[in-house]
Design a protein around this motif. Structure first.
Motif, PDB file in Angstrom:
ATOM      1  N   MET A 233      13.802   6.566  -5.843  1.00 29.83           N
ATOM      2  CA  MET A 233      13.241   7.922  -5.759  1.00 29.83           C
ATOM      3  C   MET A 233      11.772   7.901  -6.159  1.00 29.83           C
ATOM      4  N   PHE A 234      10.944   8.649  -5.429  1.00 28.32           N
ATOM      5  CA  PHE A 234       9.497   8.567  -5.625  1.00 28.32           C
ATOM      6  C   PHE A 234       8.847   9.943  -5.606  1.00 28.32           C
ATOM      7  N   ASN A 235       7.728  10.060  -6.352  1.00 30.89           N
ATOM      8  CA  ASN A 235       6.815  11.181  -6.157  1.00 30.89           C
ATOM      9  C   ASN A 235       6.043  10.954  -4.874  1.00 30.89           C
ATOM     10  N   TYR A 236       5.781  12.008  -4.138  1.00 34.46           N
ATOM     11  CA  TYR A 236       4.931  11.861  -2.958  1.00 34.46           C
ATOM     12  C   TYR A 236       3.540  11.409  -3.382  1.00 34.46           C
ATOM     13  N   SER A 237       3.015  10.413  -2.659  1.00 36.87           N
ATOM     14  CA  SER A 237       1.676   9.895  -2.926  1.00 36.87           C
ATOM     15  C   SER A 237       0.910   9.935  -1.601  1.00 36.87           C
ATOM     16  N   GLU A 238      -0.146  10.693  -1.556  1.00 37.20           N
ATOM     17  CA  GLU A 238      -0.875  10.831  -0.290  1.00 37.20           C
ATOM     18  C   GLU A 238      -1.547   9.515   0.082  1.00 37.20           C
ATOM     19  N   ARG A 239      -1.348   9.078   1.333  1.00 40.57           N
ATOM     20  CA  ARG A 239      -1.955   7.829   1.794  1.00 40.57           C
ATOM     21  C   ARG A 239      -3.010   8.134   2.837  1.00 40.57           C
ATOM     22  N   PRO A 240      -4.239   7.657   2.601  1.00 39.54           N
ATOM     23  CA  PRO A 240      -5.339   7.959   3.511  1.00 39.54           C
ATOM     24  C   PRO A 240      -5.025   7.560   4.955  1.00 39.54           C
TER      25      PRO A 240
ATOM     26  N   LEU B  66      20.256   3.797   3.694  1.00 37.06           N
ATOM     27  CA  LEU B  66      19.984   4.828   4.701  1.00 37.06           C
ATOM     28  C   LEU B  66      19.031   5.875   4.101  1.00 37.06           C
ATOM     29  N   PRO B  67      17.718   5.570   4.140  1.00 33.97           N
ATOM     30  CA  PRO B  67      16.759   6.464   3.468  1.00 33.97           C
ATOM     31  C   PRO B  67      16.769   7.869   4.057  1.00 33.97           C
ATOM     32  N   VAL B  68      17.030   8.859   3.211  1.00 34.37           N
ATOM     33  CA  VAL B  68      17.103  10.247   3.694  1.00 34.37           C
ATOM     34  C   VAL B  68      15.763  10.953   3.542  1.00 34.37           C
ATOM     35  N   GLN B  69      15.031  10.623   2.508  1.00 35.30           N
ATOM     36  CA  GLN B  69      13.704  11.175   2.154  1.00 35.30           C
ATOM     37  C   GLN B  69      13.753  12.603   1.639  1.00 35.30           C
ATOM     38  N   SER B  70      14.496  13.499   2.313  1.00 38.95           N
ATOM     39  CA  SER B  70      14.615  14.879   1.824  1.00 38.95           C
ATOM     40  C   SER B  70      15.911  15.465   2.354  1.00 38.95           C
TER      41      SER B  70
ATOM     42  N   THR C  14      19.979   5.081  -0.815  1.00 42.41           N
ATOM     43  CA  THR C  14      18.961   5.847  -0.105  1.00 42.41           C
ATOM     44  C   THR C  14      17.604   5.753  -0.789  1.00 42.41           C
ATOM     45  N   ASP C  15      16.573   6.265  -0.091  1.00 46.80           N
ATOM     46  CA  ASP C  15      15.254   6.513  -0.676  1.00 46.80           C
ATOM     47  C   ASP C  15      14.985   8.004  -0.538  1.00 46.80           C
ATOM     48  N   ALA C  16      14.290   8.578  -1.517  1.00 49.17           N
ATOM     49  CA  ALA C  16      13.900   9.978  -1.387  1.00 49.17           C
ATOM     50  C   ALA C  16      12.522  10.192  -1.992  1.00 49.17           C
ATOM     51  N   ILE C  17      11.817  11.140  -1.410  1.00 51.57           N
ATOM     52  CA  ILE C  17      10.478  11.500  -1.886  1.00 51.57           C
ATOM     53  C   ILE C  17      10.536  12.936  -2.387  1.00 51.57           C
ATOM     54  N   VAL C  18      10.035  13.197  -3.587  1.00 52.14           N
ATOM     55  CA  VAL C  18       9.952  14.584  -4.063  1.00 52.14           C
ATOM     56  C   VAL C  18       8.495  15.032  -4.082  1.00 52.14           C
TER      57      VAL C  18
ATOM     58  N   SER D 249       5.225  11.106   8.761  1.00 48.98           N
ATOM     59  CA  SER D 249       3.876  11.619   8.476  1.00 48.98           C
ATOM     60  C   SER D 249       3.313  11.158   7.142  1.00 48.98           C
ATOM     61  N   TYR D 250       4.161  10.753   6.196  1.00 52.07           N
ATOM     62  CA  TYR D 250       3.692  10.347   4.872  1.00 52.07           C
ATOM     63  C   TYR D 250       3.356   8.864   4.789  1.00 52.07           C
ATOM     64  N   CYS D 251       3.702   8.089   5.822  1.00 44.60           N
ATOM     65  CA  CYS D 251       3.832   6.636   5.642  1.00 44.60           C
ATOM     66  C   CYS D 251       2.671   5.829   6.204  1.00 44.60           C
ATOM     67  N   VAL D 252       2.224   4.876   5.413  1.00 52.19           N
ATOM     68  CA  VAL D 252       1.065   4.062   5.762  1.00 52.19           C
ATOM     69  C   VAL D 252       1.465   2.831   6.592  1.00 52.19           C
TER      70      VAL D 252
ATOM     71  N   SER E 106       0.818  -1.224   0.000  1.00 50.94           N
ATOM     72  CA  SER E 106       0.000   0.000   0.000  1.00 50.94           C
ATOM     73  C   SER E 106       0.842   1.259   0.000  1.00 50.94           C
ATOM     74  N   ILE E 107       2.137   1.136  -0.194  1.00 52.50           N
ATOM     75  CA  ILE E 107       3.039   2.252   0.101  1.00 52.50           C
ATOM     76  C   ILE E 107       2.719   3.499  -0.720  1.00 52.50           C
ATOM     77  N   ARG E 108       2.374   3.295  -1.995  1.00 55.44           N
ATOM     78  CA  ARG E 108       1.951   4.421  -2.852  1.00 55.44           C
ATOM     79  C   ARG E 108       0.687   4.015  -3.581  1.00 55.44           C
ATOM     80  N   ASP E 109      -0.060   5.027  -4.019  1.00 56.19           N
ATOM     81  CA  ASP E 109      -1.326   4.718  -4.672  1.00 56.19           C
ATOM     82  C   ASP E 109      -1.110   3.845  -5.902  1.00 56.19           C
TER      83      ASP E 109
END
Ligand code: 5AD
Ligand code: SF4
Length: 437
Positions: free
Chosen positions: A328-335, A257-261, A297-301, A160-163, A48-51
């Motif tokens: 690397m990922f686009n931010y995807s809003e998770r309910p 080592l996921p930095v995210q931003s 790393t992992d990063a969200i834009v 805060s972004y994570c399901v 379910s991590i991203r839509d």
């Protein structure tokens, strides 16, 4: 014997869970099949991590309907994070016969029996204790060389972004005795590499045993068993862990080592609980102790309200660290997440897409530069099997997790070989065999 077919999506943790599910169902008299057309029970272990991960799985569920209509009596079940998130809604779609969340796999034999009795069911209760600790997973043989060992479940970080905290529940560590026992079983069965898995391995704790101690114990199972682990949280990665890696040659020199931003305001809003300076200090420490350690790393834009300047901080951080590789990922809003409840998803899609392309193209250059730094070096590589592109070549990874290919007709999967890097692409080191170890 009824035959079970499982498709696995998402992270390595899901692969490990599918192996636990096969163990549970094997005991209950079910056989595993890789042929969907001959299966009595079809399952998807979902993410379910991203839509877009969920959308893809809905597409697959639609395709499963063909098996259901062609062979009435074929059951379709959903496991994993989407099962937990959507529960009964999946049953209501009419496309699914049963649903089991990540902590409900022991109930699967019962669930399946109920389904046969005509009662579709969703079992999605999360647990504070379940670790499937004593279950010996049935390895989905990837290459007979490398095995996953789940060491903990769930997550307490609540970024805060994570399901994940909602789909996998609270963090709990598996008893270390069962982990070491599983590593011994892997070594005895001929595996040459184990990867210890957890959402945040650095917060592993079982009595006096923390992650650094656990890692040392697993590394001491056998000098010819390579040990990897994933994922580390930058706020928790300790000097003791870094020193433990350095002290054991068979612990692979690679840290994800996921930095995210790279921007402090965004990191704060993501609730990551470290800042850029802290992250860079951890990277320096790793490199001071292990100059040859691979770092990915992992990063969200495009996270909520991210400005262009703040995005540039992620670019500059990538440049400063010089990652060997990145997801690397686009931010995807998770309910249901903190971000979904509190912040508008206000970076336009086209801006997210452009930022992602920019970050990916930067990382492509950094990966190539990292590979070029390895030209002429000799590495010990664990053979995984024939290269996908050229059957006259073998492939395998360095400790730092770089993929190597080289012409070879004398070795096989599971051998350790030494190779010298002659050339490279951004994804692969092109090598020649040096000599056996
Ligand atoms: N949107 C985009 N990417 C996400 N990730 C986690 N949640 C989201 C989200 N809502 C990414 C993070 C994490 C990786 C597994 O997936 O980068 O490290
Ligand atoms: Fe996907 Fe995260 Fe669940 Fe893994 S834990 S399957 S990445 S949502």
């Amino acid at each position: 014997m009824k035959k079970v077919y499982i498709e696995t999506y998402g992270c390595q943790m899901n692969v490990a869970d599918t192996e636990v599910v096969f163990a549970i169902l094997g005991k209950a008299g079910y056989a595993r099949t890789e042929d969907i057309a001959g299966a009595d029970v079809i399952m998807a272990n979902t993410c379910s991590i991203r839509d877009n991960a969920e959308q893809r799985i809905w597409g697959r569920i639609d395709q499963f309907q063909k098996q259901r209509t062609e062979r009435p009596g074929t059951r379709v079940g959903i496991l994993g994070c989407m099962a937990e998130r959507l529960g009964g809604k999946l049953l209501e779609s009419g496309k699914v016969d049963f649903v089991a969340g990540p902590d409900a796999y022991r109930t699967l034999p019962r669930l399946l029996a109920d389904v046969e009795d005509g009662h579709p069911r969703a079992e999605v209760e999360l647990s504070r204790e379940e670790t499937y600790g004593e279950i010996s997973p049935v390895r989905i043989d990837r290459n007979g060389v490398s095995a996953f060992i789940s060491i903990m479940r769930g997550c307490n970080n609540v970024c805060s972004y994570c399901v994940v905290p909602y789909t996998r529940g609270a963090e709990r560590s598996r008893d270390w005795h069962t982990i070491v026992k599983e590593a011994c079983e892997c070594a005895e069965a001929g595996y040459k590499e184990v990867t210890l898995l957890g959402q945040n391995v650095d917060s592993y704790r079982c009595g006096d045993i923390d992650f650094a101690k656990l890692l040392a114990m697993v590394a001491e199972v056998s000098p010819s068993l390579r040990v990897r682990f994933s994922t580390s949280h930058p706020k928790d990665i300790s000097d003791r862990l870094i020193l433990t890696m350095a002290a054991h040659p068979n612990i692979c020199r690679h840290i994800h080592l996921p930095v995210q931003s790279g921007n402090d305001r965004i990191l704060e809003k993501m609730r990551r609980r470290y800042d850029r300076a802290w992250y860079l200090e951890r990277v320096s420490k790793i490199r001071e102790v292990m100059p040859d350690c691979g770092i990915s790393t992992d990063a969200i834009v495009g996270f909520c309200s991210e400005t262009e300047e703040e995005f540039r901080d992620t670019l500059s951080l990538f440049e400063e660290v010089g990652y060997d590789s990145a997801f690397m990922f686009n931010y995807s809003e998770r309910p249901g997440t903190l971000a979904a409840r509190n912040y508008p998803d206000d970076v336009p899609q086209d801006v997210k897409t452009r930022r992602l392309e920019e970050l990916i193209s930067l990382q492509n250059r950094l990966s190539l530069e990292s590979n070029r730094r390895d030209l002429g070096k000799v590495f010990e590589v664990l053979v995984e099997g024939p290269s996908k592109k050229n059957p006259a070549e073998l492939c395998g990874r360095t400790g730092s997790n770089k993929m190597c290919v080289w012409p070879d007709s004398t070795h096989k999967a599971g051998d350790y070989v030494r190779v010298m890097v002659l050339d490279c692409t951004q994804a692969t080191l092109l090598c020649k065999l040096v000599k056996d170890i």
